[in-house]
Design a protein around this motif. Structure first.
Motif, PDB file in Angstrom:
ATOM      1  N   MET A  41      -6.382   3.422  -0.668  1.00 30.61           N
ATOM      2  CA  MET A  41      -5.218   2.822  -0.008  1.00 30.61           C
ATOM      3  C   MET A  41      -4.931   3.493   1.328  1.00 30.61           C
ATOM      4  O   MET A  41      -4.492   2.829   2.280  1.00 30.61           O
ATOM      5  CB  MET A  41      -4.009   2.863  -0.940  1.00 30.61           C
ATOM      6  N   ALA A  42      -5.176   4.796   1.425  1.00 27.73           N
ATOM      7  CA  ALA A  42      -5.014   5.485   2.709  1.00 27.73           C
ATOM      8  C   ALA A  42      -5.970   4.903   3.743  1.00 27.73           C
ATOM      9  O   ALA A  42      -5.602   4.711   4.908  1.00 27.73           O
ATOM     10  CB  ALA A  42      -5.250   6.987   2.534  1.00 27.73           C
ATOM     11  N   GLU A  43      -7.184   4.612   3.330  1.00 29.88           N
ATOM     12  CA  GLU A  43      -8.171   4.022   4.231  1.00 29.88           C
ATOM     13  C   GLU A  43      -7.746   2.608   4.640  1.00 29.88           C
ATOM     14  O   GLU A  43      -7.886   2.221   5.811  1.00 29.88           O
ATOM     15  CB  GLU A  43      -9.542   3.988   3.558  1.00 29.88           C
ATOM     16  N   LEU A  44      -7.222   1.842   3.701  1.00 31.23           N
ATOM     17  CA  LEU A  44      -6.771   0.486   4.015  1.00 31.23           C
ATOM     18  C   LEU A  44      -5.582   0.511   4.972  1.00 31.23           C
ATOM     19  O   LEU A  44      -5.450  -0.359   5.842  1.00 31.23           O
ATOM     20  CB  LEU A  44      -6.398  -0.255   2.725  1.00 31.23           C
ATOM     21  N   LEU A  45      -4.726   1.498   4.846  1.00 25.72           N
ATOM     22  CA  LEU A  45      -3.622   1.643   5.793  1.00 25.72           C
ATOM     23  C   LEU A  45      -4.138   2.004   7.178  1.00 25.72           C
ATOM     24  O   LEU A  45      -3.664   1.478   8.188  1.00 25.72           O
ATOM     25  CB  LEU A  45      -2.634   2.709   5.294  1.00 25.72           C
TER      26      LEU A  45
ATOM     27  N   ALA B 174      -4.833   9.928 -20.221  1.00 29.38           N
ATOM     28  CA  ALA B 174      -4.060  10.537 -19.140  1.00 29.38           C
ATOM     29  C   ALA B 174      -4.973  11.199 -18.112  1.00 29.38           C
ATOM     30  O   ALA B 174      -4.761  11.073 -16.902  1.00 29.38           O
ATOM     31  CB  ALA B 174      -3.074  11.555 -19.718  1.00 29.38           C
ATOM     32  N   LYS B 175      -5.986  11.891 -18.585  1.00 27.22           N
ATOM     33  CA  LYS B 175      -6.931  12.538 -17.664  1.00 27.22           C
ATOM     34  C   LYS B 175      -7.648  11.490 -16.811  1.00 27.22           C
ATOM     35  O   LYS B 175      -7.828  11.673 -15.601  1.00 27.22           O
ATOM     36  CB  LYS B 175      -7.938  13.363 -18.458  1.00 27.22           C
ATOM     37  N   GLY B 176      -8.035  10.394 -17.430  1.00 29.93           N
ATOM     38  CA  GLY B 176      -8.680   9.319 -16.684  1.00 29.93           C
ATOM     39  C   GLY B 176      -7.750   8.690 -15.657  1.00 29.93           C
ATOM     40  O   GLY B 176      -8.179   8.307 -14.569  1.00 29.93           O
ATOM     41  N   MET B 177      -6.467   8.590 -15.982  1.00 31.79           N
ATOM     42  CA  MET B 177      -5.486   8.054 -15.046  1.00 31.79           C
ATOM     43  C   MET B 177      -5.402   8.921 -13.792  1.00 31.79           C
ATOM     44  O   MET B 177      -5.339   8.417 -12.674  1.00 31.79           O
ATOM     45  CB  MET B 177      -4.102   7.983 -15.691  1.00 31.79           C
ATOM     46  N   VAL B 178      -5.378  10.234 -13.985  1.00 30.78           N
ATOM     47  CA  VAL B 178      -5.299  11.152 -12.853  1.00 30.78           C
ATOM     48  C   VAL B 178      -6.468  10.904 -11.898  1.00 30.78           C
ATOM     49  O   VAL B 178      -6.280  10.768 -10.675  1.00 30.78           O
ATOM     50  CB  VAL B 178      -5.291  12.616 -13.320  1.00 30.78           C
ATOM     51  N   GLU B 179      -7.653  10.830 -12.444  1.00 33.62           N
ATOM     52  CA  GLU B 179      -8.850  10.668 -11.617  1.00 33.62           C
ATOM     53  C   GLU B 179      -8.886   9.292 -10.936  1.00 33.62           C
ATOM     54  O   GLU B 179      -9.159   9.188  -9.732  1.00 33.62           O
ATOM     55  CB  GLU B 179     -10.094  10.878 -12.477  1.00 33.62           C
ATOM     56  N   ALA B 180      -8.596   8.243 -11.699  1.00 40.36           N
ATOM     57  CA  ALA B 180      -8.684   6.888 -11.161  1.00 40.36           C
ATOM     58  C   ALA B 180      -7.608   6.622 -10.118  1.00 40.36           C
ATOM     59  O   ALA B 180      -7.868   6.020  -9.070  1.00 40.36           O
ATOM     60  CB  ALA B 180      -8.582   5.869 -12.298  1.00 40.36           C
ATOM     61  N   GLN B 181      -6.396   7.083 -10.382  1.00 38.14           N
ATOM     62  CA  GLN B 181      -5.311   6.802  -9.441  1.00 38.14           C
ATOM     63  C   GLN B 181      -5.458   7.616  -8.159  1.00 38.14           C
ATOM     64  O   GLN B 181      -5.091   7.148  -7.078  1.00 38.14           O
ATOM     65  CB  GLN B 181      -3.960   7.027 -10.107  1.00 38.14           C
ATOM     66  N   GLN B 182      -6.020   8.824  -8.253  1.00 43.09           N
ATOM     67  CA  GLN B 182      -6.281   9.578  -7.030  1.00 43.09           C
ATOM     68  C   GLN B 182      -7.329   8.866  -6.191  1.00 43.09           C
ATOM     69  O   GLN B 182      -7.219   8.812  -4.955  1.00 43.09           O
ATOM     70  CB  GLN B 182      -6.742  10.997  -7.354  1.00 43.09           C
ATOM     71  N   SER B 183      -8.337   8.316  -6.829  1.00 42.84           N
ATOM     72  CA  SER B 183      -9.357   7.557  -6.109  1.00 42.84           C
ATOM     73  C   SER B 183      -8.743   6.351  -5.410  1.00 42.84           C
ATOM     74  O   SER B 183      -9.081   6.038  -4.259  1.00 42.84           O
ATOM     75  CB  SER B 183     -10.449   7.108  -7.078  1.00 42.84           C
ATOM     76  N   GLU B 184      -7.808   5.668  -6.080  1.00 41.63           N
ATOM     77  CA  GLU B 184      -7.154   4.515  -5.473  1.00 41.63           C
ATOM     78  C   GLU B 184      -6.217   4.931  -4.340  1.00 41.63           C
ATOM     79  O   GLU B 184      -6.062   4.193  -3.356  1.00 41.63           O
ATOM     80  CB  GLU B 184      -6.409   3.722  -6.544  1.00 41.63           C
ATOM     81  N   ILE B 185      -5.585   6.100  -4.460  1.00 43.69           N
ATOM     82  CA  ILE B 185      -4.764   6.612  -3.360  1.00 43.69           C
ATOM     83  C   ILE B 185      -5.621   6.800  -2.113  1.00 43.69           C
ATOM     84  O   ILE B 185      -5.229   6.442  -0.995  1.00 43.69           O
ATOM     85  CB  ILE B 185      -4.083   7.935  -3.758  1.00 43.69           C
ATOM     86  N   ASP B 186      -6.813   7.364  -2.295  1.00 47.17           N
ATOM     87  CA  ASP B 186      -7.727   7.563  -1.163  1.00 47.17           C
ATOM     88  C   ASP B 186      -8.124   6.222  -0.546  1.00 47.17           C
ATOM     89  O   ASP B 186      -8.182   6.080   0.685  1.00 47.17           O
ATOM     90  CB  ASP B 186      -8.977   8.322  -1.620  1.00 47.17           C
TER      91      ASP B 186
ATOM     92  N   LEU C 212       0.832  -1.211   0.000  1.00 41.55           N
ATOM     93  CA  LEU C 212       0.000   0.000   0.000  1.00 41.55           C
ATOM     94  C   LEU C 212       0.862   1.254   0.000  1.00 41.55           C
ATOM     95  O   LEU C 212       0.552   2.234  -0.687  1.00 41.55           O
ATOM     96  CB  LEU C 212      -0.937  -0.010   1.204  1.00 41.55           C
ATOM     97  N   ARG C 213       1.948   1.226   0.740  1.00 40.94           N
ATOM     98  CA  ARG C 213       2.838   2.385   0.776  1.00 40.94           C
ATOM     99  C   ARG C 213       3.554   2.574  -0.565  1.00 40.94           C
ATOM    100  O   ARG C 213       3.631   3.687  -1.090  1.00 40.94           O
ATOM    101  CB  ARG C 213       3.856   2.230   1.909  1.00 40.94           C
ATOM    102  N   LEU C 214       4.088   1.479  -1.090  1.00 44.20           N
ATOM    103  CA  LEU C 214       4.799   1.568  -2.369  1.00 44.20           C
ATOM    104  C   LEU C 214       3.859   1.974  -3.499  1.00 44.20           C
ATOM    105  O   LEU C 214       4.218   2.794  -4.358  1.00 44.20           O
ATOM    106  CB  LEU C 214       5.461   0.224  -2.698  1.00 44.20           C
ATOM    107  N   MET C 215       2.644   1.414  -3.499  1.00 40.74           N
ATOM    108  CA  MET C 215       1.719   1.732  -4.578  1.00 40.74           C
ATOM    109  C   MET C 215       1.173   3.143  -4.455  1.00 40.74           C
ATOM    110  O   MET C 215       0.892   3.803  -5.473  1.00 40.74           O
ATOM    111  CB  MET C 215       0.568   0.717  -4.613  1.00 40.74           C
TER     112      MET C 215
END
Length: 207
Positions: free
Chosen positions: A196-200, A182-194, A152-155
């Protein structure tokens, strides 16, 4: 079975992506008279496709590593989703390079297309957010919750670096299909960051 499914989906995505590029080139879009349908080898379009494909490949590798190191279904599902999505996107970007007749490597270095220094960082990472060889080796040797936390930290760091690169493409890429990706990547990866923060947090760990 999941690996075969991901590969099949990736192949389909390449065909769709190639069709999208041809359609956009024919119809206009961002490819105006001032922006040729086939990007230059040193363009942002080529650089992003070339090196985001490399960036994505590491995310796929890390995701398969953690999937085999834990029985936690939330982590395994997240890892599968990331691996599947990024394998498909990687196939699209490599397909564009083939369509454009451009090389998949460049002597300019991975970040030159963004006007950044292209030498690996002092920690050995090739591009922003990428894990080092030592970090990957550690992930291979770690199991259970420790592997989940490390992944989770590395990703999270990997996604932040990917967002930085995708935002560069959003600003500079001229091919409409690639700009949308690229625009879709920004949105999707930010959602996954959120996520992963919750999973941590559920594991008692701050990002």
């Amino acid at each position: 079975m999941r690996t075969r499914t991901a590969l099949a989906a990736g192949a389909a995505a390449v065909l769709i992506a190639l069709g999208s590029v041809v359609t956009v080139a024919a119809a206009g879009g961002r490819e105006s008279a001032a922006a040729p349908a086939v990007p230059a080898a040193d363009s942002a379009d080529a650089g992003f496709a070339r090196y985001m494909a490399v960036h994505h490949q590491q995310a796929v590798e890390m995701s398969f590593l953690v999937r085999d190191s834990t029985d936690d279904e939330e982590i395994r599902t997240l890892a599968y989703d990331i691996a599947n999505t990024q394998a498909n996107q990687r196939g699209m970007m490599l397909g564009w390079l083939d369509l454009w007749g451009l090389p998949k490597v460049s002597s300019d270095g991975p970040m030159a297309w963004m006007g950044m220094r292209s030498e690996p960082g002092k920690d050995g990472a090739l591009m922003p957010g990428m894990a080092t060889k030592a970090e990957l080796d550690r992930l291979r040797k770690t199991e259970g919750e420790a592997a989940e936390i490390l992944y989770l930290r590395l990703m999270t760091a990997h996604h932040k670096g990917g967002i930085h690169m995708a935002e560069g493409c959003v600003s500079a890429c001229e091919v409409e299909a690639e700009h949308r990706l690229a625009k879709g990547m920004v949105e999707a990866q930010q959602s996954e960051i959120d996520l992963m923060a919750e999973l941590l947090r559920k594991r008692g760990v701050r990002e």
